[in-house]
Design a protein around this motif. Structure first.
Motif, short mmCIF file in Angstrom:
data_model
loop_
_atom_site.label_atom_id
_atom_site.label_comp_id
_atom_site.label_asym_id
_atom_site.label_seq_id
_atom_site.Cartn_x
_atom_site.Cartn_y
_atom_site.Cartn_z
N LEU A 14 0.87 -1.17 0.00
CA LEU A 14 0.00 0.00 0.00
C LEU A 14 0.91 1.23 0.00
CD1 LEU A 14 -2.94 1.06 0.14
CD2 LEU A 14 -2.68 1.13 2.62
N ALA A 23 -4.76 4.23 -4.85
CA ALA A 23 -4.75 3.11 -3.90
C ALA A 23 -5.68 3.35 -2.73
CB ALA A 23 -3.33 2.86 -3.40
N LEU A 54 -8.25 0.28 -2.49
CA LEU A 54 -8.15 -0.54 -1.28
C LEU A 54 -9.45 -1.26 -0.95
CD1 LEU A 54 -6.47 -1.52 1.08
CD2 LEU A 54 -7.11 0.56 2.33
N VAL A 85 -10.11 -4.34 -3.15
CA VAL A 85 -9.10 -5.37 -2.87
C VAL A 85 -9.44 -6.10 -1.58
CG1 VAL A 85 -6.70 -5.73 -2.18
CG2 VAL A 85 -7.21 -4.31 -4.17
N VAL A 103 -1.64 -2.04 -4.42
CA VAL A 103 -3.05 -1.66 -4.47
C VAL A 103 -3.33 -0.71 -5.63
CG1 VAL A 103 -4.96 -0.60 -3.20
CG2 VAL A 103 -3.31 -2.02 -1.98
N GLY A 159 -5.73 -2.73 -8.15
CA GLY A 159 -7.07 -2.35 -7.71
C GLY A 159 -7.95 -1.73 -8.77
#
Length: 273
Positions: free
Chosen positions: A24, A50, A55, A58, A235, A239
């Motif tokens: 991350l 992200a 996030l 994910v 991410v 993502g």
């Protein structure tokens, strides 16, 4: 042979460990490469994706598959987005450290490297409520001092080297240390396929290409005694909708093999004598 060693060997043969290590980075993916990037808002927005978009889906995908992952978080990201760490931990995932500012060790003095490691761990602990024991460097680089520094900080899991497909223990002066290496591979990471921008001008690849490489390697590694599978994701890269669908297919395929066991880094390290 000791009963403990027999037990761990049997554990590795009875199951096929799969580790999902997720970075991350957020904006640190760019500011760590070049300080001047801090003044490039459009480039930084690539990393901010992200937090703003990547996030949540994910985490939802991992929940859907019942998988616990390890999230590697730069300290600067932890300080900027403490709520993200709280949500990751609330869902039962492991928090790992990813230095403080995502600066490669290649351009650091020994004192700077030590500070990057210590500050990064302290920031994750301060914002996440738990001291991380898993650690990943920026760009998978070490110096001759790195092992000493991470031992000082209580790190027990490193995810950086690429010399094996089986976990192993680091030695210092001929003696085993508490640090277990969970080796990584560039072809089992999303960055070579999807990273673009700043000074990184690769050709962006279709998600199906990554899927083909990852599943080919998964199926082949599954048959190697004592091996494990370590997938490295970011991410801000994975993502996106199409890539998440691809990851969903990959996780479904992995779960379909009866020896597959998804483990956090801390859990996987326990399998190493």
């Amino acid at each position: 042979m000791s009963n403990a060693l027999l037990s761990k060997e049997n554990a590795m043969s009875d199951q096929f460990p799969v580790v999902i290590g997720i970075c991350l980075d957020a904006e640190a993916i760019w500011t760590g490469k070049l300080p001047a990037d801090a003044y490039r808002p459009v480039l930084l927005s690539n990393g901010a994706f992200a937090i703003k978009e990547g996030l949540k889906p994910v985490l939802e995908l991992l929940d859907h598959h019942g998988i616990k992952a390890t999230f590697f978080i730069p300290g600067i990201t932890a300080d900027t987005y403490p709520e993200a760490l709280a949500e990751i931990r609330r869902r039962g995932h492991e928090l790992g450290s990813h230095t403080y500012s995502h600066r490669s060790v290649l351009g650091l003095t020994p004192a700077e490297e030590r500070q990057e490691i210590a500050r990064g761990i302290e920031a994750v602990e301060r914002n996440g409520g738990v001291r991380p024991t898993a650690w990943r460097s920026a760009s998978w680089e070490w110096s001759k001092h790195t092992l000493d520094y991470i031992l000082e900080e209580g790190v027990t899991v490193s995810c950086n080297f690429q010399d094996r497909i089986r976990p192993y223990r680091h030695f210092r002066d001929g003696l085993p240390t508490p640090v277990v290496e969970l080796p990584v591979q560039w072809h089992l990471a999303d960055a070579p396929f999807f990273l673009y921008g700043g000074d990184v001008q690769r050709r962006i690849r279709p998600a199906a290409e990554a899927e083909s490489v990852w599943m080919e390697e998964f199926d082949a590694t599954y048959d190697w005694p004592g091996a494990f599978f370590h997938l490295t994701l970011h991410v801000q890269l994975i993502g996106h909708p199409g890539r998440l669908k691809m990851l969903d297919r990959c996780l479904t395929h992995m779960r379909g093999r009866n020896r597959t066991r998804f483990l956090t880094c801390a859990e996987a390290a326990l399998l190493v004598e």
